[in-house]
Design a protein around this motif. Structure first.
Motif, PDB file in Angstrom:
ATOM      1  N   TYR A  68       0.896  -1.072   0.075  1.00 35.76           N
ATOM      2  CA  TYR A  68       0.015  -0.027   0.031  1.00 35.76           C
ATOM      3  C   TYR A  68       0.881   1.303   0.000  1.00 35.76           C
ATOM      4  O   TYR A  68       0.530   2.027  -0.496  1.00 35.76           O
ATOM      5  CB  TYR A  68      -1.107  -0.087   1.222  1.00 35.76           C
ATOM      6  CG  TYR A  68      -1.943   1.258   1.093  1.00 35.76           C
ATOM      7  CD1 TYR A  68      -3.012   1.126   0.483  1.00 35.76           C
ATOM      8  CD2 TYR A  68      -1.907   1.983   2.315  1.00 35.76           C
ATOM      9  CE1 TYR A  68      -4.188   1.891   0.581  1.00 35.76           C
ATOM     10  CE2 TYR A  68      -2.970   3.185   2.256  1.00 35.76           C
ATOM     11  CZ  TYR A  68      -4.040   2.943   1.528  1.00 35.76           C
ATOM     12  OH  TYR A  68      -4.928   3.907   1.589  1.00 35.76           O
ATOM     13  N   ASN A  69       1.980   1.424   0.743  1.00 34.90           N
ATOM     14  CA  ASN A  69       2.804   2.488   0.892  1.00 34.90           C
ATOM     15  C   ASN A  69       3.866   2.446  -0.012  1.00 34.90           C
ATOM     16  O   ASN A  69       4.819   2.996  -0.218  1.00 34.90           O
ATOM     17  CB  ASN A  69       3.532   2.391   2.162  1.00 34.90           C
ATOM     18  CG  ASN A  69       2.456   2.669   3.275  1.00 34.90           C
ATOM     19  OD1 ASN A  69       1.673   3.401   3.179  1.00 34.90           O
ATOM     20  ND2 ASN A  69       2.575   1.977   4.488  1.00 34.90           N
TER      21      ASN A  69
ATOM     22  N   PHE B  25      -8.617  -0.422  -2.161  1.00 30.95           N
ATOM     23  CA  PHE B  25      -7.003  -0.427  -1.839  1.00 30.95           C
ATOM     24  C   PHE B  25      -6.328   0.564  -3.012  1.00 30.95           C
ATOM     25  O   PHE B  25      -5.603   1.356  -2.856  1.00 30.95           O
ATOM     26  CB  PHE B  25      -6.683  -1.850  -1.863  1.00 30.95           C
ATOM     27  CG  PHE B  25      -5.024  -2.004  -1.848  1.00 30.95           C
ATOM     28  CD1 PHE B  25      -4.411  -2.147  -0.608  1.00 30.95           C
ATOM     29  CD2 PHE B  25      -4.438  -2.161  -2.971  1.00 30.95           C
ATOM     30  CE1 PHE B  25      -3.035  -2.131  -0.441  1.00 30.95           C
ATOM     31  CE2 PHE B  25      -2.890  -2.362  -2.818  1.00 30.95           C
ATOM     32  CZ  PHE B  25      -2.364  -2.133  -1.651  1.00 30.95           C
TER      33      PHE B  25
ATOM     34  N   ARG C 194      -6.826   3.929  -2.591  1.00 33.45           N
ATOM     35  CA  ARG C 194      -6.076   4.177  -1.298  1.00 33.45           C
ATOM     36  C   ARG C 194      -7.027   4.959  -0.393  1.00 33.45           C
ATOM     37  O   ARG C 194      -6.645   6.146   0.279  1.00 33.45           O
ATOM     38  CB  ARG C 194      -4.908   5.248  -1.816  1.00 33.45           C
ATOM     39  CG  ARG C 194      -3.623   4.565  -2.156  1.00 33.45           C
ATOM     40  CD  ARG C 194      -2.383   5.317  -2.215  1.00 33.45           C
ATOM     41  NE  ARG C 194      -0.943   4.359  -2.304  1.00 33.45           N
ATOM     42  CZ  ARG C 194      -0.370   4.103  -3.371  1.00 33.45           C
ATOM     43  NH1 ARG C 194      -1.088   4.329  -4.544  1.00 33.45           N
ATOM     44  NH2 ARG C 194       0.494   3.268  -3.397  1.00 33.45           N
TER      45      ARG C 194
END
Length: 271
Positions: A25-26, A95, A98
């Motif tokens: 995700y990051n 996801f 975000r």
């Protein structure tokens, strides 16, 4: 069997999967499309690998049915008394956007119905969990789990009840999958009860909103798979709510020949 499976173990697995998800995700991740055009990321795959590995290690005699795993023919599955039903990353669209509204879903199904469920939202640091005979619970601000036993865990969690009343009927709908049939159903509720507030949410968090009493009803007249709902159904039912098929009015069931769910409604007892 159920009394030998500890919520702390399943929560730890979900949070370990959440760590893998957050690493992706990051980062600058790529998005693939499956055959049905739904999105797939490295986070889905890494989360699946962690969950399948950990569940097989902890419970080698209980098979795992995961969205991202191998789906065995019904002839091989139909006699399973217990199985894990897993969505390693529920809400991949959220996801990709975000917006944080995605979850790790792990459920234990016994003879077709969920008896334990864990839902972990890693960005929100929020955990929902339920076990038949124990109840349904929520914890916020979760960074790590460090409890001696299940009793201490439960003592520190908020017990959920879907039975609390709201001033107005509150409906929850999918952020990414609102259908005309859903809008029609909500219009019917408006005719019966008056004004209806509508909240949008992603992933299995919609079921959790009913479990904690913030929403009265979640109608789903759009496609879902068994792994999308199994953990959430455990959390709703142990909080006193219902997850019923729109046609038969029976509870939503699992490990069917066709893993596609029928249309269903999640609701409190007042509707």
């Amino acid at each position: 069997m159920l009394n030998t499976i500890h919520l702390l173990d399943i929560i730890a697995v979900s949070m370990k999967a959440g760590e893998q998800i957050m690493e992706v995700y990051n980062s600058e991740f790529a998005v693939e499309n499956k055959e049905d055009q739904s999105p797939l990321t490295l986070a889905d795959k890494k989360s699946h690998e962690v969950i399948a590995s950990e569940l097989n290690r902890l419970f080698p005699d209980i098979p795992v049915l995961s969205e991202e795993g191998q789906h065995l023919p019904y002839e091989e599955r139909k006699d399973w008394e217990y199985l894990w039903v897993v969505d390693p990353l529920d809400g991949t669209k959220e996801f990709v956007k975000r917006n944080g509204e995605f979850t790790v879903n792990i459920a234990l199904v016994h003879n077709g119905y969920p008896v334990l469920g864990v839902i972990y939202a890693p960005v929100l640091h929020t955990l929902y969990f339920a076990k038949e005979g124990t109840g349904s619970f929520k914890m916020e601000g979760i960074e790590t789990i460090n409890f001696q036993d299940e009793a201490e865990l439960i003592s520190k969690a908020e017990k959920l009840s879907s039975l609390k009343l709201n001033e107005k009927i509150a409906a929850v709908a999918s952020r990414s999958h609102m259908s005309p049939e859903t809008e029609e159903y909500i219009d019917e509720i408006k005719k019966k009860y008056g004004d209806v507030t509508i909240t949008s949410a992603g992933s299995s968090l919609k079921l959790c909103l009913v479990a904690e009493g913030k929403a009265d009803v979640y109608p789903r007249f759009a496609p879902t798979m068994e792994w999308d709902t199994a953990a959430g159904q455990a959390i709703v039912e142990q909080a006193g709510g219902k997850v019923i098929q729109t046609d038969s009015k029976e509870r939503l069931s699992y490990n069917k020949e066709n893993l596609l769910n029928p249309w269903f409604i999640v609701k409190k007892g007042r509707l």
